[in-house]
Design a protein around this motif. Structure first.
Motif, PDB file in Angstrom:
ATOM      1  N   VAL A  17       1.017  -1.518   0.225  1.00 48.58           N
ATOM      2  CA  VAL A  17       0.010  -0.194  -0.538  1.00 48.58           C
ATOM      3  C   VAL A  17       1.386   0.994   0.382  1.00 48.58           C
ATOM      4  CG1 VAL A  17      -1.652  -0.797   0.809  1.00 48.58           C
ATOM      5  CG2 VAL A  17      -0.465   0.391   2.298  1.00 48.58           C
ATOM      6  N   ASP A  18       0.696   2.192  -0.338  1.00 50.03           N
ATOM      7  CA  ASP A  18       0.897   3.915  -0.338  1.00 50.03           C
ATOM      8  C   ASP A  18       0.275   4.127   0.969  1.00 50.03           C
ATOM      9  OD1 ASP A  18       1.780   3.556  -2.744  1.00 50.03           O
ATOM     10  OD2 ASP A  18       0.671   4.050  -4.376  1.00 50.03           O
ATOM     11  N   SER A  19       1.413   4.791   1.977  1.00 50.62           N
ATOM     12  CA  SER A  19       0.383   5.272   3.059  1.00 50.62           C
ATOM     13  C   SER A  19       1.884   6.678   2.955  1.00 50.62           C
ATOM     14  CB  SER A  19       1.117   4.101   4.293  1.00 50.62           C
ATOM     15  OG  SER A  19       1.010   4.876   5.058  1.00 50.62           O
ATOM     16  N   VAL A  20       1.814   7.320   4.178  1.00 48.95           N
ATOM     17  CA  VAL A  20       2.616   8.148   4.639  1.00 48.95           C
ATOM     18  C   VAL A  20       3.377   7.596   6.350  1.00 48.95           C
ATOM     19  CG1 VAL A  20       2.771  10.774   5.644  1.00 48.95           C
ATOM     20  CG2 VAL A  20       1.644   9.763   4.107  1.00 48.95           C
ATOM     21  N   VAL A  21       4.446   7.276   6.870  1.00 48.22           N
ATOM     22  CA  VAL A  21       5.392   6.706   7.484  1.00 48.22           C
ATOM     23  C   VAL A  21       5.499   8.460   8.288  1.00 48.22           C
ATOM     24  CG1 VAL A  21       6.086   5.653   8.795  1.00 48.22           C
ATOM     25  CG2 VAL A  21       5.482   5.289   7.088  1.00 48.22           C
ATOM     26  N   VAL A  22       5.131   8.231   9.817  1.00 45.26           N
ATOM     27  CA  VAL A  22       5.978   9.759  10.721  1.00 45.26           C
ATOM     28  C   VAL A  22       6.613   8.863  12.156  1.00 45.26           C
ATOM     29  CG1 VAL A  22       4.834  11.732  12.023  1.00 45.26           C
ATOM     30  CG2 VAL A  22       3.964  10.633   9.658  1.00 45.26           C
ATOM     31  N   PHE A  23       7.583   8.941  11.914  1.00 45.63           N
ATOM     32  CA  PHE A  23       8.153   8.894  13.544  1.00 45.63           C
ATOM     33  C   PHE A  23       7.941  10.455  13.878  1.00 45.63           C
ATOM     34  CE2 PHE A  23       9.681   4.852  11.928  1.00 45.63           C
ATOM     35  CZ  PHE A  23      10.031   3.974  13.155  1.00 45.63           C
ATOM     36  N   ALA A  69       9.770   6.824  21.216  1.00 41.70           N
ATOM     37  CA  ALA A  69       9.027   7.194  19.853  1.00 41.70           C
ATOM     38  C   ALA A  69       8.479   6.238  19.578  1.00 41.70           C
ATOM     39  CB  ALA A  69      10.475   6.538  19.221  1.00 41.70           C
ATOM     40  N   VAL A  70       7.347   7.499  18.582  1.00 43.26           N
ATOM     41  CA  VAL A  70       5.969   6.858  18.117  1.00 43.26           C
ATOM     42  C   VAL A  70       6.188   6.611  16.957  1.00 43.26           C
ATOM     43  CG1 VAL A  70       4.635   7.188  20.468  1.00 43.26           C
ATOM     44  CG2 VAL A  70       4.430   8.544  18.335  1.00 43.26           C
ATOM     45  N   MET A  71       5.245   5.070  16.160  1.00 44.91           N
ATOM     46  CA  MET A  71       5.343   5.095  14.644  1.00 44.91           C
ATOM     47  C   MET A  71       3.756   5.097  14.357  1.00 44.91           C
ATOM     48  SD  MET A  71       7.192   2.341  12.849  1.00 44.91           S
ATOM     49  CE  MET A  71       5.923   2.017  10.466  1.00 44.91           C
TER      50      MET A  71
END
Length: 273
Positions: A17-23, A69-71
């Motif tokens: 899938v296409d997604s946006v990952v945020v750390f 951290a959170v992802m």
């Protein structure tokens, strides 16, 4: 067991899938732990994860927590930015909460059993690692999608060589007006306001002012500067000034020239502003 890399994708259930990952992590968490101990650090990390889960939007999903951290994944860069704004607003209301730093990467991921994998994930983590306290750093796809939104500014950081990422990554600092305007304790990295205890250091032609969460952190910093002055001698005055400037620059501390040359080589003054 030997894994055939060419057939592994066919041997387990997953989704591409296409997604946006945020750390997002807590800037200076190691320094906070050293200054305030393991228990307070663990409590801070747990509180941060709880706040992050509470401010998730409709298109956001908490994937995991990793220490301090959170992802998360978001449906698009705009949703990711909105999540970071809400997270900032919540943490800045907490007295002393450290600054956050974040990385955003838009791209393809492999999703399996509630987790996500792939180069997009790795890049997001590395972008967070290069972000300064209070800063959001995104890749080119994320920055491009956010143009025309209510970003205050997008500043190119150039093509970065990120650790364990093969290709150069074009990175951008995304200014959304969420950087704290107050100060940061240089010892434990807690966010403090200008009514905290401060230490003014005059060295050569420059004056620096640092703010501290407690007398213990103030004394520890003063001792460190004093040790440098004693051990380095007159010939290493430049290294002391370099150290003070490097510490002051990212922390929002006062750094202004004194009037004229011939100031005392080193003087310190503790005040309560």
């Amino acid at each position: 067991m030997t894994i055939d890399p060419f057939s592994a994708a066919d041997e387990f259930e997953h989704a591409d899938v296409d997604s946006v990952v945020v750390f997002v992590d807590i800037a200076g968490f190691t320094a906070f732990t050293e200054a305030h101990g393991d228990h307070r650090a663990a409590e801070l990390a747990d509180r941060f994860a709880t706040i992050a889960a509470r401010v998730l939007g409709p298109g956001d999903e908490m994937i995991k927590t990793l220490g301090d951290a959170v992802m998360i994944t978001s449906s698009d860069p705009t949703a990711a930015l909105a999540f970071l704004r809400r997270l900032h607003e919540q943490t800045r209301r907490i007295d002393g909460f450290p600054l956050l730093r974040a990385g955003i990467c838009a791209g393809a991921v492999v999703k399996r059993r509630g987790d996500v994998f792939g180069s997009t994930v790795n890049t997001a983590a590395r972008l967070a690692a290069v972000a300064r306290p209070g800063q959001i750093v995104g890749n080119a796809d994320a920055a491009s999608a956010l143009r025309g939104t209510d970003l205050l500014a997008t500043t190119s950081l150039g093509s970065l060589r990120l650790r364990n990422v093969g290709a150069l990554v074009e990175a951008f600092a995304l200014d959304v007006g969420t950087r704290h305007q107050e100060h940061v304790d240089p010892i434990c990295r807690m966010h403090v306001s200008t009514d905290a205890q401060s230490l003014t250091i005059t060295h050569e032609e420059d004056t620096y002012r640092f703010y501290f969460c407690s007398t213990a952190c103030l004394r520890q910093f003063a001792d460190r500067v004093g040790d440098m002055s004693t051990s380095s001698g007159d010939g290493d005055s430049q290294s002391i000034q370099s150290f003070l400037g490097e510490v002051a620059a990212p922390l929002g501390t006062l750094r202004s020239p004194t009037s004229g040359r011939g100031a005392a080589p080193m003087s310190t003054r503790s005040t309560s502003c």
